[in-house]
Design a protein around this motif. Structure first.
Motif, short mmCIF file in Angstrom:
data_model
loop_
_atom_site.label_atom_id
_atom_site.label_comp_id
_atom_site.label_asym_id
_atom_site.label_seq_id
_atom_site.Cartn_x
_atom_site.Cartn_y
_atom_site.Cartn_z
N VAL A 124 -29.46 16.61 28.58
CA VAL A 124 -29.13 17.60 29.60
C VAL A 124 -29.32 19.01 29.04
CG1 VAL A 124 -27.28 18.57 31.02
CG2 VAL A 124 -27.57 16.09 30.84
N LEU A 135 -29.99 13.09 38.18
CA LEU A 135 -28.89 14.02 38.41
C LEU A 135 -28.90 14.51 39.85
CD1 LEU A 135 -28.97 16.24 35.17
CD2 LEU A 135 -27.78 14.07 35.56
N GLU A 136 -30.08 14.87 40.32
CA GLU A 136 -30.18 15.43 41.68
C GLU A 136 -30.07 14.36 42.75
OE1 GLU A 136 -33.99 17.28 41.12
OE2 GLU A 136 -33.10 19.27 40.84
N LYS A 140 -25.75 13.12 42.17
CA LYS A 140 -25.28 14.07 43.16
C LYS A 140 -24.58 13.35 44.33
CE LYS A 140 -26.35 18.04 45.96
NZ LYS A 140 -27.27 19.14 46.26
N PHE A 169 -15.82 18.35 36.70
CA PHE A 169 -16.44 18.96 35.53
C PHE A 169 -15.45 19.06 34.37
CE2 PHE A 169 -19.58 21.49 38.40
CZ PHE A 169 -20.33 20.33 38.58
N ALA A 173 -16.00 17.47 30.85
CA ALA A 173 -16.09 18.37 29.70
C ALA A 173 -15.10 17.97 28.61
CB ALA A 173 -15.83 19.81 30.14
N HIS B 177 -18.77 23.90 28.60
CA HIS B 177 -19.47 22.94 29.46
C HIS B 177 -20.34 23.65 30.49
CE1 HIS B 177 -19.89 19.01 31.51
NE2 HIS B 177 -19.76 19.67 32.64
N TYR B 178 -19.86 24.76 31.00
CA TYR B 178 -20.61 25.46 32.05
C TYR B 178 -21.88 26.09 31.51
CZ TYR B 178 -16.87 24.60 35.34
OH TYR B 178 -15.97 23.97 36.16
N PHE B 181 -24.09 22.44 29.96
CA PHE B 181 -24.54 21.50 30.99
C PHE B 181 -24.95 22.23 32.26
CE2 PHE B 181 -23.46 17.24 29.34
CZ PHE B 181 -22.84 17.61 28.15
N ILE B 183 -27.67 22.90 33.53
CA ILE B 183 -28.70 22.23 34.34
C ILE B 183 -28.08 21.17 35.23
CG2 ILE B 183 -30.54 20.53 34.22
CD1 ILE B 183 -30.30 23.27 31.65
N GLN B 184 -27.17 20.42 34.66
CA GLN B 184 -26.50 19.39 35.45
C GLN B 184 -25.67 20.02 36.56
OE1 GLN B 184 -24.42 15.43 34.16
NE2 GLN B 184 -23.00 17.07 33.72
N ILE B 185 -24.97 21.08 36.21
CA ILE B 185 -24.14 21.75 37.20
C ILE B 185 -24.99 22.31 38.33
CG2 ILE B 185 -22.72 23.81 37.51
CD1 ILE B 185 -21.46 23.11 34.76
N ALA B 187 -27.85 21.10 39.21
CA ALA B 187 -28.36 19.97 39.98
C ALA B 187 -27.31 19.47 40.98
CB ALA B 187 -28.77 18.83 39.05
N LEU B 188 -26.06 19.59 40.60
CA LEU B 188 -25.00 19.03 41.45
C LEU B 188 -24.46 20.02 42.47
CD1 LEU B 188 -23.00 17.03 38.76
CD2 LEU B 188 -24.60 16.15 40.48
N THR B 189 -24.44 21.28 42.11
CA THR B 189 -23.83 22.26 43.01
C THR B 189 -24.84 23.25 43.57
OG1 THR B 189 -23.38 23.92 41.31
CG2 THR B 189 -21.75 22.17 41.60
N PHE B 198 -20.05 31.89 42.10
CA PHE B 198 -19.73 30.67 41.35
C PHE B 198 -18.97 31.01 40.07
CE2 PHE B 198 -20.64 27.07 38.50
CZ PHE B 198 -20.29 26.02 39.31
#
Lengths: 224, 224
Positions: A124, A135-136, A140, A169, A173, B177-178, B181, B183-185, B187-189, B198
DNA sequence: GAGGGATTTGACCAAATGGTCAAGATGCAA
DNA sequence: TTGCATCTTGACCATTTGGTCAAATCCCTC
């Protein structure tokens, strides 16, 4: 014939894999997890993975056509296990029960499969070149679904108002931190999750903090 | 003369560095941070760092004797900034003020220097080959000191009982974590900390969760 | 136990990459 | 302007490494 794509008389037993194939693929994936999680994709070498798996590099490349193929397979192999716990969040359960169970499961996974956690983190952090679609897509959907569950709990007055994704999260985390940064944790405390006492303490602390954080009382599993 | 170890007439101005040296070292370190954080140590190439810094590979190696030397310098360069916020925890302040300020600072750093966060995470996940001594030395002292501060707050009845190190780990984990990660965040939000809205939401959520978690009421910075 | 596909490997190759070096360009003090 | 140290670079080298290939060797079926 070279390579095992066209599997000739392969109506074998298991999913078209001979006993030898199954064993070797498994050995390779185990070795690969170790290598990739320790060194990252670029730092890992096919030669070392092969050695760790107890075979020649050539033979490894007979089972997986390229380094990237091994990497993808390793990732796929751990991913389902890694995302499984979230799926168990039960809308009909009590928030404190469900969430503390989830937190415990995640910490257990960090204790048992720290390499998987680090591999995932690595992937990641590099921009998720391989798993971005997952992930998407799948992840998701899952997160959206479980966010709705949390939202319902809130609406029903069963827990304090929080932004559901941020709660998720935070759980990710904190729990994964104990795997990914275990070296740092060991440097600072002298212990890590492999120590049963530290494991218990961690579960207790993290659970208490997060559940308190959303206005719930952590359930007692084991009396002190 | 080759290399800049023996600096001849170097009584220059600044710490023995000429204007050109200062500029180039800085360009290199910036470029290196980008490369190393994106690709990891092994995945990064000296050539690309040099290109990014706008010079030839040879010239880069005139300023830093090896890839590892660049890496170490980059790490050292970010480390002090990275660990600075914890030092500001003031024993005489109110826990809710001090901790929420700390959390905010950490999230600000994640927003502003996500690459530094990822580089640090990467280094630690690979076993902290370069910075283990720092973790065991300076960082351990700092954490011990601040754990005592938290312990004192608890003893004084200013906050609920928690294991101080776990509180610190939780803050590190959630805030970093923010960045790590993101990229993951995203992708999810669909968002990350670079989005001001945000960012605010994250600070509010994380602060509320953690402060509530230890029996404190988060101070209001900005009304809604 | 013979035939043939599955498995295994060493030899080999090409590309990538960290690092060296000698020569040339540049900046600066006198 | 001159002289010298600093700075810059292209050419080059050795090593590492992902991947190929043809030749064995193994295993299983008939």
């Amino acid at each position: 014939m070279t390579g095992l794509s066209g599997q000739g008389s392969e109506a074998h037993k298991n999913g078209g894999l001979s006993r030898i194939q199954e064993r070797n693929r498994s050995l390779i994936l185990d070795a690969a997890l170790g290598e990739f999680s320790k060194k990252g994709f670029s730092g890992a070498t096919v030669e070392r993975i092969a050695a760790e798996a107890g075979m020649s590099k050539s033979n490894l490349l007979y089972y997986f056509s390229s380094k990237e193929a091994i990497y993808k397979a390793t990732l796929a192999h751990i991913l389902e296990v890694w995302l499984a716990p979230l799926k168990t969040l039960d809308p009909s359960g009590a928030p404190s029960q469900e969430l503390s169970a989830y937190i415990r499961q995640k910490i257990e996974m960090s204790a048992e499969f720290p390499e998987a956690s680090r591999l995932f983190a690595n992937e990641v952090m590099q921009g998720a070149p391989q798993i971005l679609p997952i992930l998407e897509g799948e992840l998701k959907r899952l997160v959206t679904e479980k966010s709705a569950v949390i939202e319902d709990w809130i609406t029903a007055g069963k827990m304090q108002r929080v932004e559901p994704v941020h709660l998720i999260f935070t759980i990710w985390a904190t729990t994964q931190h104990y795997a990914d940064f275990s070296i740092q944790i060991k440097a600072l405390t002298g212990k890590d999750l492999s120590d049963p006492e530290f494991f218990r303490e961690t579960v207790a602390s993290v659970t208490a903090l997060i559940l308190n954080g959303i206005g719930l009382t952590p359930p007692q599993d084991t009396p002190a």
